[in-house]
Design a protein around this motif. Sequence first.
Motif: not given
Length: 1011
Positions: A246-250, A258-263, A270-273, A296-299
């Motif tokens: 499970q990955v989140s990008a902010e 914060s401008i936006g977030r994607s999961d 994989g690719t996030l946008h 991602a995880g603990e990182e």
Amino acid sequence: MIRINKYWEDPNVLHVNREPARAAYIPYRDMEAAAKGKRGNSPYYQTLNGSWKFQYRESAAQVDDHFYEAGADVSGWDDLLVPSCWQTNGYDQLHYTNINYPIPCDPPFVPDDNPAGLYIRDFQLGERLSDKETYIVFEGVNSCFYLWVNGSFAGYSKGSRMPAEFRITPYLQPGQNRIAAMVLKWCDGTYLEDQDLWRYSGIFRDVYLLGRDPVHVRDIGIRTELSADFESALLHFDLKSTGSLQVSAELRDARNHSIGRSDLIVDGDGTLHLEVNKPVLWNAEHPYLYQLYIYAGEEVLRFPVGFRTVDTHGGVFRINGQAVKLKGVNRHDSHPVLGQTIPLNHMKRDLMIMKRHNINTIRTSHYPNDYRFLDLCDEIGFYVIDEADLECHGISIAEDWAPGAFHKLSADPQWRNAFLDRAERLVERDKNHPSVVIWSMGNESGYDLNHIAMAEWTKERDPSRPVHYEGAAPGYNGHANTECLDMESRMYATVAEIEAYAKDESSRKPLFLCEYSHAMGNGPGDLNDYWNVIDRYPKLMGGCVWEWCDHGIATMTEDGTAFYAYGGDFGDRPNDGNFCLDGLVFPDRRPHTGLLELKQIIAPVKFEAVDLAGGRVRAVNRYDFIDLSNIAVYWKVERDGVITDQGQILELSAAPGTGEIVSLPYSLPPEAAGSWTLTLSCWQKFETAWAAPGYELSFAQFELPVPAPAAGERRQPAAAAAPVYAAAENNRLTVSGPDFRHQFDLNAGTLTGISKHGVNMLAGPARFNIWRAPIDNDMHVKKNWIHEGYDRAEMKVYECEWRQHADFAVEVTVKFSLGGYIRYPLLHGTAVWMVDGSGAISLKTDVRVRDGLVYLPRFGLQLTLPEGNEEVEYYGYGPRESYVDKRRSVKKGRYETTVGEMFEPYIMPQENGSRYGTEWATVSNPLGMGLKFTSAEPFSFNAAHFTPEDLTKAAHTYELAGRKETIVHLDYKMSGVGSASCGPELAEQYRLDEKEFTFGLTIQPVFKEDQ
């Protein structure tokens, strides 16, 4: 003898167990730590920098087969700091060579006596890493190395200046662990790493452990897609993971909003946008960075994001749709003590100095730099031409430039993977840096199918950046297919050649001067000519001066004198001497005058005269993206160097690429004697990371239209002429007056004594001189000079006559020649010396130069003044040295200095310190007793404690023993400095190649305090 697989002579074995190349990053535990970017604060990072046990072996054949075993006794080994180059620590041979391979050219084979460095490090595995997947990262090891962990073979890698990462979890144990590495000086990769530099070896960049979650993000590639109007952007994050995650990008802006977030759940790829409205664009003038956080995880991973585009649309290099000129330098990793081990603060210092001197571009010649260097370029604002670790021009020398030799390795299928590996690791590591605007496929390595494969792979992997490679230039006769390259590139093309390219409508790619204007020693002298043309044509995208710094090694003589060493000073063979001293700054980063010249020529603000009588000038904004609101202007009007009016302009607003009229509230007299000048100085209004408010970015200077009084109105009542007395005895002529006594040697045909009120002002005979201590850029023409005897020219007197004009003047006429043994005389001349009742000595010399000679270094009068003549005052260009083609960074004015301060201490002694365009100069003792020199036409002036012969003879500055006397040069002209040590020969307009000329000057003994 150690028993291992001999990978170092097989170009198809690039690594064993090395992890695939990835973007550079450090994992953190939380966003706050990631935002600070201090990798030591990450619990998942453990440095292995520090003291290692070390043994140097002259050959890998001498290495003990058991040295790497966990229980091997290394207590008697040396201690060596890592990172470091072993040559800078007293091991092996310090060696500088440019093109020539330091080994027999027998690719892929290297000498059997291949020096080896053995490294051992015992360490405790950090508690937070004990339950992680553990990787070891070597940021740079020259040239190849084998790795063992706790006695088990863990991997092998080659490619000196790129990271090598290994998963070592299976070999680790709780508590105490041991890492062993064997580093070889040479491998088959040596044939691809023949850069112009000191040949260093060892673990020269950082080493550290990374603890990763069992399933983690392995790599991320950031792509920005901007709308045509730049009003919106789409941000893509291409992820690679080691499993399902499970990955989140902010994305956060520069204010941490914060401008936006994607999961996304990523399993392998994989690719996030993210969509961003009205993104603030990144450029070198306004390096606005967003921050991307990957959870991602603990990182937590952090990457700076700069929204920008790069293209070569219509044959014009553009950033964000705007044509941009690259005002750059080539930069090697170089430290005067540490070699190629470059501390972070040293990188910062380089960049701050560059920024202060208006440089906006860096070519990483000729390999990837430490990844933190690019972090700094992102943040501070530089355009980077990121270059693969590839150069193999020694192959041409080995085959005496035989047809096809230059392209041999690039054409050989056996080397294809090695070439590709260097492109792939470059691009994968640095792909997320907005500062990287061009990929470069190496340097001087021929051009054939292997380079084409590199470029095609790079364009497919990253179509967002253009690709460069100079080795495909037509003159090298490489492979005809250059479609994979997005620009033409040249080294040391002449000004005429680049202008011809710009005018050629069939040439559709922009032209990049990846190297031009060689800055070796007293140079470069052709910068202004290049930029006059570059600025004129959109197709010319700029270039990078060769190069940033002198690569001198801080060294001590046996008696403890500090100096900078160059090739050959350590007995190294083959060597290229002082060719490593070719930078814009000294090894300790003190600017050469060439850097100040560059600063002024590429300055972001220039001024054009509109109506100087009415105080109207035009300020031209040469920035590409910002207006002039950050600039203030100080102006002053001077008459003969004395300020008559001054003021400030605090509000400028011209948009990029435009100008505005500035009105200066000065008034000029309808007529007045003297030289009237207007000087405008552009100051930085606000503090930046590289300079304080008030820092001068550029200046301009204009001669003001103040007519001189009519001749009749200027005429003053003539002072009563004092009588002059002359007497000749034994071919010695004494000319005296009320307060002076001068002497001529009628046999030697020259002035031998000047005195006023009994003060002796001349310590030796005056002599005509054409020789200058060759500058580095004279290295080719000096062969002709010496062949013709310029360096040994002596005066032959054919006639010497004197006569008295009434009671008020004495005239001495000398017919002479200058020539050296073996050759015909170089020139013939007639010198007329005149002494009047004031004690002034006027000289008029008519000269005829022999046909067929190459241009003269100089022509002028050389005087020797007695000890104590240290004070110098002059009106002309200053405050530093200047030459006919190197004078844009100096201002016309009145200057006071000393003889010592006029000296420029180039590491290889050479002509220095001359002042072009001098109108008058005085050299005196501390009481103001000395000689004043004037001429109807501006002349070149110098005062030093060295003769040209002293400078010519010395190989290092410490070898110069300054004379007590002061040597003064009063030159009709001095030839320019150019950049011909590597660039084109000196341009004709800067040569002293007149066949007939007349030179006149006046020497006046003075007591300044009585004037």
